[in-house]
Write an enzyme that holds these catalytic residues in place. Structure first.
Site, short mmCIF file in Angstrom:
data_model
loop_
_atom_site.label_atom_id
_atom_site.label_comp_id
_atom_site.label_asym_id
_atom_site.label_seq_id
_atom_site.Cartn_x
_atom_site.Cartn_y
_atom_site.Cartn_z
N ASN A 186 0.70 -1.02 0.04
CA ASN A 186 0.09 -0.04 0.15
C ASN A 186 0.92 1.27 -0.01
O ASN A 186 1.40 1.53 1.22
CB ASN A 186 -1.14 0.11 1.31
CG ASN A 186 -1.67 1.11 1.40
OD1 ASN A 186 -1.91 1.88 0.68
ND2 ASN A 186 -2.48 1.24 2.56
N TRP A 187 0.96 1.89 -1.17
CA TRP A 187 2.07 2.95 -1.40
C TRP A 187 1.23 4.34 -0.83
O TRP A 187 2.27 5.39 -0.58
CB TRP A 187 2.33 3.07 -2.77
CG TRP A 187 3.30 2.05 -3.45
CD1 TRP A 187 3.65 0.92 -2.64
CD2 TRP A 187 3.83 2.19 -4.66
NE1 TRP A 187 4.18 0.10 -3.68
CE2 TRP A 187 4.51 0.81 -4.78
CE3 TRP A 187 3.64 2.83 -5.95
CZ2 TRP A 187 5.13 0.67 -5.91
CZ3 TRP A 187 4.18 2.61 -6.88
CH2 TRP A 187 4.98 1.44 -7.07
N HIS B 131 -9.52 1.29 4.48
CA HIS B 131 -8.23 1.55 5.19
C HIS B 131 -8.66 2.41 6.33
O HIS B 131 -9.24 3.37 6.30
CB HIS B 131 -7.10 1.92 4.20
CG HIS B 131 -5.90 2.09 5.14
ND1 HIS B 131 -5.60 3.01 5.77
CD2 HIS B 131 -4.79 1.18 4.84
CE1 HIS B 131 -4.27 2.61 6.31
NE2 HIS B 131 -3.69 1.33 5.80
N GLU C 166 -7.02 4.92 7.32
CA GLU C 166 -6.84 6.18 7.15
C GLU C 166 -7.82 6.74 6.24
O GLU C 166 -8.24 7.86 6.70
CB GLU C 166 -5.49 6.55 6.42
CG GLU C 166 -4.33 6.18 7.36
CD GLU C 166 -3.13 5.50 6.62
OE1 GLU C 166 -2.91 5.52 5.23
OE2 GLU C 166 -2.17 4.76 7.30
N GLU D 78 -5.79 -5.02 10.28
CA GLU D 78 -4.70 -3.86 10.63
C GLU D 78 -4.95 -3.11 11.92
O GLU D 78 -5.66 -2.28 11.89
CB GLU D 78 -4.60 -3.01 9.52
CG GLU D 78 -4.27 -3.62 8.18
CD GLU D 78 -3.71 -2.29 7.23
OE1 GLU D 78 -2.66 -2.65 6.60
OE2 GLU D 78 -4.22 -1.30 6.87
N GLY E 106 2.69 -1.11 4.46
CA GLY E 106 2.91 0.43 4.06
C GLY E 106 4.46 0.88 3.77
O GLY E 106 4.90 0.56 2.78
N GLY E 107 4.73 1.18 4.70
CA GLY E 107 6.36 1.92 4.76
C GLY E 107 7.21 1.01 3.90
O GLY E 107 7.98 1.31 3.13
N SER F 15 2.91 -1.93 10.43
CA SER F 15 4.49 -2.27 10.56
C SER F 15 4.92 -3.51 10.30
O SER F 15 5.99 -3.89 10.91
CB SER F 15 4.73 -1.67 11.91
OG SER F 15 4.30 -0.26 12.28
N GLY G 92 2.10 2.06 10.75
CA GLY G 92 3.08 3.33 10.61
C GLY G 92 3.82 3.78 12.04
O GLY G 92 4.45 4.72 12.13
P1 PGA Z 1 2.68 0.30 7.63
O1 PGA Z 1 1.12 0.50 6.91
O2 PGA Z 1 3.13 -0.86 6.94
O3 PGA Z 1 3.22 1.51 7.27
O4 PGA Z 1 2.41 0.24 9.13
C1 PGA Z 1 0.47 -0.48 6.73
C2 PGA Z 1 -0.99 -0.20 6.00
O5 PGA Z 1 -1.59 1.05 6.47
O6 PGA Z 1 -1.56 -0.95 5.26
#
Ligand code: PGA
Length: 251
Positions: free
Chosen positions: A9-10, A94, A96, A166, A233-234, A212, A172
């Site tokens: 997930n960019w 998601h 976010e 998640e 993500g990261g 993470s 993050g």
């Molecule tokens: P992260 O993000 O790996 O940076 O914690 C995961 C995500 O939000 O899908």
């Protein structure tokens, strides 16, 4: 057997040019992966990434889709637009989006249903806040999110979906759920699906862990028999890290 799926997930990172460069670096490193390798770039990068992954084993995903076919929905993206660019998967709900853009259980459900009807595979995200975890109601919370997200889906449709568990406090933050915590929440999700449909359907749904996940902790998380991959993500923005996670999922 459920084929493992590692999806990057960019988020809101990389321009089309940078996206192309990352694919060029990543594709030779994941070409022997036994898991499914998916990247979900921002919408404006989809065209460039679609071209860059041509002839590779990397599959294209998007980060959102609307629940209507077309029309006056400024800023939204239709399923048809995604399909024309070769998109297969789409992240829906998601945390976010839920936190910053007003996404609710109801809109998650509408987006997921329309994605399925259009031929896209939804990656439906659920997960609890730190407050919920500390109050001891994580299983109930994610179970309710699942019930709401799957409302109106047929057995046949549910079999093909992907769910990403998640925990919000792990996204993050560098704080990963322990493999036992992830296992427990994912088991609760799977038994909720078994309650709504049946055991055989629940056993076909792939459930990822996200939050993470990185090249150091992926092996331990993926060693759990009910964790079918990761939403990254990261670490998905670095070719070496993402490739290492794909390798861990290929064992
Ligand atoms: P992260 O993000 O790996 O940076 O914690 C995961 C995500 O939000 O899908």
């Amino acid at each position: 057997m459920r084929k493992r799926i590692i999806a990057g997930n960019w988020k809101m990172n990389l321009t089309p040019k940078q996206a192309k460069e990352l694919i060029l670096e990543l594709s030779p490193k994941v070409k022997h992966a036994a898991c499914e390798v998916v990247v979900c770039p921002p919408a404006v990068d989809l065209q460039a990434v679609s071209e860059a992954i041509s002839g590779t084993n990397i599959v294209l995903g998007a980060q959102n889709v609307h629940w209507k076919e077309s029309g006056a929905y400024t800023g939204e993206i239709s399923a048809k637009m995604l399909l024309e660019l070769g998109v297969k998967y789409v992240i829906i709900g998601h945390s976010e989006r839920r936190q910053y853009f007003g996404e609710t259980d109801e809109t998650v459900n509408m987006r997921a249903l329309f994605a399925l009807e259009s031929g896209l595979v939804p990656i439906i995200c659920v997960g609890e806040s730190l407050e919920t975890r500390e109050s001891g109601t994580t299983n109930e919370f994610v179970s309710n999110q699942i019930k709401a997200a799957l409302k109106g889906m047929s057995k046949e449709q549910v079999k093909g979906i992907v769910i990403a568990y998640e925990p919000i406090w792990a996204i993050g933050t560098g704080k990963t759920a322990t493999s036992a915590e992830a296992y427990e929440a994912i088991s609760a999700i799977r038994s909720t699906i078994a309650d709504i449909y049946d055991e055989s359907v629940a056993n076909l749904v792939r459930i990822q862990y996200g939050g993470s996940m990185n090249s150091r902790n992926a092996s331990e998380l993926l060693a759990m028999e009910n964790i079918d991959g990761g939403l990254i993500g990261g670490a998905s923005l670095k070719a070496d890290d993402f490739a290492a996670i794909c390798a861990a999922a290929s064992k």
